[in-house]
Design a protein around this motif. Structure first.
Motif, PDB file in Angstrom:
ATOM      1  N   ARG A  33       0.839  -1.194   0.000  1.00  0.00           N
ATOM      2  CA  ARG A  33       0.000   0.000   0.000  1.00  0.00           C
ATOM      3  C   ARG A  33       0.873   1.241   0.000  1.00  0.00           C
ATOM      4  O   ARG A  33       1.907   1.280   0.652  1.00  0.00           O
ATOM      5  CB  ARG A  33      -0.901   0.034   1.246  1.00  0.00           C
ATOM      6  CG  ARG A  33      -1.901  -1.094   1.358  1.00  0.00           C
ATOM      7  CD  ARG A  33      -3.017  -0.966   0.380  1.00  0.00           C
ATOM      8  NE  ARG A  33      -3.731   0.273   0.631  1.00  0.00           N
ATOM      9  CZ  ARG A  33      -4.672   0.737  -0.148  1.00  0.00           C
ATOM     10  NH1 ARG A  33      -5.032   0.103  -1.207  1.00  0.00           N
ATOM     11  NH2 ARG A  33      -5.273   1.863   0.136  1.00  0.00           N
ATOM     12  N   THR A  34       0.429   2.246  -0.713  1.00  0.00           N
ATOM     13  CA  THR A  34       1.133   3.520  -0.729  1.00  0.00           C
ATOM     14  C   THR A  34       0.724   4.294   0.517  1.00  0.00           C
ATOM     15  O   THR A  34      -0.463   4.504   0.758  1.00  0.00           O
ATOM     16  CB  THR A  34       0.771   4.326  -1.985  1.00  0.00           C
ATOM     17  OG1 THR A  34       1.074   3.525  -3.122  1.00  0.00           O
ATOM     18  CG2 THR A  34       1.535   5.615  -2.044  1.00  0.00           C
ATOM     19  N   LYS A  43      -7.385   7.783   2.860  1.00  0.00           N
ATOM     20  CA  LYS A  43      -8.781   7.426   2.604  1.00  0.00           C
ATOM     21  C   LYS A  43      -9.260   8.284   1.453  1.00  0.00           C
ATOM     22  O   LYS A  43      -9.098   9.497   1.461  1.00  0.00           O
ATOM     23  CB  LYS A  43      -9.630   7.660   3.848  1.00  0.00           C
ATOM     24  CG  LYS A  43      -9.316   6.688   4.946  1.00  0.00           C
ATOM     25  CD  LYS A  43     -10.300   6.801   6.075  1.00  0.00           C
ATOM     26  CE  LYS A  43      -9.936   5.780   7.138  1.00  0.00           C
ATOM     27  NZ  LYS A  43     -10.962   5.652   8.138  1.00  0.00           N
ATOM     28  N   ARG A  44      -9.833   7.633   0.475  1.00  0.00           N
ATOM     29  CA  ARG A  44     -10.299   8.344  -0.711  1.00  0.00           C
ATOM     30  C   ARG A  44     -11.740   7.932  -1.002  1.00  0.00           C
ATOM     31  O   ARG A  44     -12.068   6.762  -0.926  1.00  0.00           O
ATOM     32  CB  ARG A  44      -9.431   7.982  -1.915  1.00  0.00           C
ATOM     33  CG  ARG A  44      -7.986   8.337  -1.726  1.00  0.00           C
ATOM     34  CD  ARG A  44      -7.186   7.837  -2.897  1.00  0.00           C
ATOM     35  NE  ARG A  44      -5.785   8.211  -2.738  1.00  0.00           N
ATOM     36  CZ  ARG A  44      -4.806   7.628  -3.346  1.00  0.00           C
ATOM     37  NH1 ARG A  44      -5.027   6.634  -4.172  1.00  0.00           N
ATOM     38  NH2 ARG A  44      -3.566   8.019  -3.159  1.00  0.00           N
ATOM     39  N   PRO A  45     -12.568   8.902  -1.372  1.00  0.00           N
ATOM     40  CA  PRO A  45     -13.920   8.524  -1.777  1.00  0.00           C
ATOM     41  C   PRO A  45     -13.865   7.829  -3.134  1.00  0.00           C
ATOM     42  O   PRO A  45     -12.964   8.076  -3.929  1.00  0.00           O
ATOM     43  CB  PRO A  45     -14.657   9.862  -1.868  1.00  0.00           C
ATOM     44  CG  PRO A  45     -13.585  10.868  -2.093  1.00  0.00           C
ATOM     45  CD  PRO A  45     -12.353  10.335  -1.412  1.00  0.00           C
ATOM     46  N   PRO A  46     -14.810   6.934  -3.419  1.00  0.00           N
ATOM     47  CA  PRO A  46     -14.803   6.257  -4.714  1.00  0.00           C
ATOM     48  C   PRO A  46     -15.011   7.245  -5.857  1.00  0.00           C
ATOM     49  O   PRO A  46     -15.704   8.252  -5.711  1.00  0.00           O
ATOM     50  CB  PRO A  46     -15.981   5.287  -4.632  1.00  0.00           C
ATOM     51  CG  PRO A  46     -16.606   5.459  -3.319  1.00  0.00           C
ATOM     52  CD  PRO A  46     -15.891   6.520  -2.560  1.00  0.00           C
ATOM     53  N   VAL A  64       1.664  -0.797 -13.342  1.00  0.00           N
ATOM     54  CA  VAL A  64       2.360  -2.013 -12.902  1.00  0.00           C
ATOM     55  C   VAL A  64       3.860  -1.837 -13.042  1.00  0.00           C
ATOM     56  O   VAL A  64       4.628  -2.153 -12.129  1.00  0.00           O
ATOM     57  CB  VAL A  64       1.859  -3.243 -13.700  1.00  0.00           C
ATOM     58  CG1 VAL A  64       2.745  -4.450 -13.457  1.00  0.00           C
ATOM     59  CG2 VAL A  64       0.425  -3.563 -13.334  1.00  0.00           C
ATOM     60  N   VAL A  65       4.306  -1.311 -14.175  1.00  0.00           N
ATOM     61  CA  VAL A  65       5.739  -1.100 -14.411  1.00  0.00           C
ATOM     62  C   VAL A  65       6.312  -0.125 -13.387  1.00  0.00           C
ATOM     63  O   VAL A  65       7.424  -0.316 -12.888  1.00  0.00           O
ATOM     64  CB  VAL A  65       5.976  -0.607 -15.855  1.00  0.00           C
ATOM     65  CG1 VAL A  65       7.402  -0.120 -16.040  1.00  0.00           C
ATOM     66  CG2 VAL A  65       5.651  -1.713 -16.855  1.00  0.00           C
ATOM     67  N   GLN A  71      -5.034   3.682  -8.627  1.00  0.00           N
ATOM     68  CA  GLN A  71      -5.625   4.868  -7.999  1.00  0.00           C
ATOM     69  C   GLN A  71      -4.558   5.935  -7.745  1.00  0.00           C
ATOM     70  O   GLN A  71      -4.826   7.123  -7.849  1.00  0.00           O
ATOM     71  CB  GLN A  71      -6.355   4.507  -6.714  1.00  0.00           C
ATOM     72  CG  GLN A  71      -5.476   4.021  -5.588  1.00  0.00           C
ATOM     73  CD  GLN A  71      -6.288   3.644  -4.358  1.00  0.00           C
ATOM     74  OE1 GLN A  71      -7.499   3.705  -4.348  1.00  0.00           O
ATOM     75  NE2 GLN A  71      -5.591   3.258  -3.303  1.00  0.00           N
ATOM     76  N   ASP A  72      -3.322   5.512  -7.446  1.00  0.00           N
ATOM     77  CA  ASP A  72      -2.247   6.479  -7.240  1.00  0.00           C
ATOM     78  C   ASP A  72      -1.813   7.108  -8.564  1.00  0.00           C
ATOM     79  O   ASP A  72      -1.513   8.300  -8.628  1.00  0.00           O
ATOM     80  CB  ASP A  72      -1.060   5.819  -6.548  1.00  0.00           C
ATOM     81  CG  ASP A  72      -1.406   5.348  -5.147  1.00  0.00           C
ATOM     82  OD1 ASP A  72      -2.224   6.014  -4.481  1.00  0.00           O
ATOM     83  OD2 ASP A  72      -0.878   4.302  -4.713  1.00  0.00           O
ATOM     84  N   GLY A  73      -1.785   6.299  -9.627  1.00  0.00           N
ATOM     85  CA  GLY A  73      -1.467   6.834 -10.951  1.00  0.00           C
ATOM     86  C   GLY A  73      -2.517   7.816 -11.416  1.00  0.00           C
ATOM     87  O   GLY A  73      -2.201   8.868 -11.986  1.00  0.00           O
ATOM     88  N   LEU A  74      -3.788   7.497 -11.171  1.00  0.00           N
ATOM     89  CA  LEU A  74      -4.874   8.397 -11.542  1.00  0.00           C
ATOM     90  C   LEU A  74      -4.794   9.690 -10.737  1.00  0.00           C
ATOM     91  O   LEU A  74      -4.974  10.788 -11.275  1.00  0.00           O
ATOM     92  CB  LEU A  74      -6.226   7.722 -11.330  1.00  0.00           C
ATOM     93  CG  LEU A  74      -7.448   8.545 -11.704  1.00  0.00           C
ATOM     94  CD1 LEU A  74      -7.427   8.913 -13.180  1.00  0.00           C
ATOM     95  CD2 LEU A  74      -8.711   7.782 -11.364  1.00  0.00           C
ATOM     96  N   ASP A  75      -4.471   9.577  -9.469  1.00  0.00           N
ATOM     97  CA  ASP A  75      -4.315  10.752  -8.611  1.00  0.00           C
ATOM     98  C   ASP A  75      -3.231  11.675  -9.176  1.00  0.00           C
ATOM     99  O   ASP A  75      -3.428  12.884  -9.295  1.00  0.00           O
ATOM    100  CB  ASP A  75      -3.967  10.296  -7.189  1.00  0.00           C
ATOM    101  CG  ASP A  75      -3.920  11.447  -6.209  1.00  0.00           C
ATOM    102  OD1 ASP A  75      -2.783  11.917  -5.912  1.00  0.00           O
ATOM    103  OD2 ASP A  75      -4.975  11.869  -5.731  1.00  0.00           O
TER     104      ASP A  75
END
Length: 106
Positions: A33-34, A43-46, A64-65, A71-75
């Motif tokens: 987990r990050t 904590k993040r809302p969906p 993955v690479v 979710q972290d990449g999208l953030d």
């Protein structure tokens, strides 16, 4: 054709078996987990959206690479996009501020 024979611990009583006490981890449970700013997962809302299938696959592979969760990449992507939008807005605002008032009115 004779059936294939496999050696098992039952056939060789000299081989002790040790139990798996660590449990089984699969999927996202096996990924680290990050940690957030305070050392725990934020904590993040969906949030749901739609994108082209090929774009989603490329994004998933890139995450993955990079060793990060999607979710972290999208953030990161949204934060960069918002910063870019702000820079464009600031640039346009400064161009308007440099124009004489009479030119803006026409």
């Amino acid at each position: 054709m004779s059936p294939q024979r496999f050696d098992t611990a039952d056939e060789d009583p000299g081989v002790p078996l040790s139990p798996n006490t660590g449990g089984i981890n699969a999927g996202s449970a096996s990924a680290p987990r990050t940690a957030g700013a305070r050392g725990r997962a934020p904590k993040r809302p969906p949030f749901g959206s739609y994108m082209e299938a090929q774009l989603q696959r490329e994004f998933k592979v890139a995450c993955v690479v990079a060793g990060i969760e999607m979710q972290d990449g999208l953030d990161q992507a949204v934060r960069l996009w918002l910063a870019h939008q702000q820079e464009q807005h600031d640039g346009a605002a400064s161009l308007l501020a440099d124009e004489p008032t009479s030119e803006r009115a026409s």
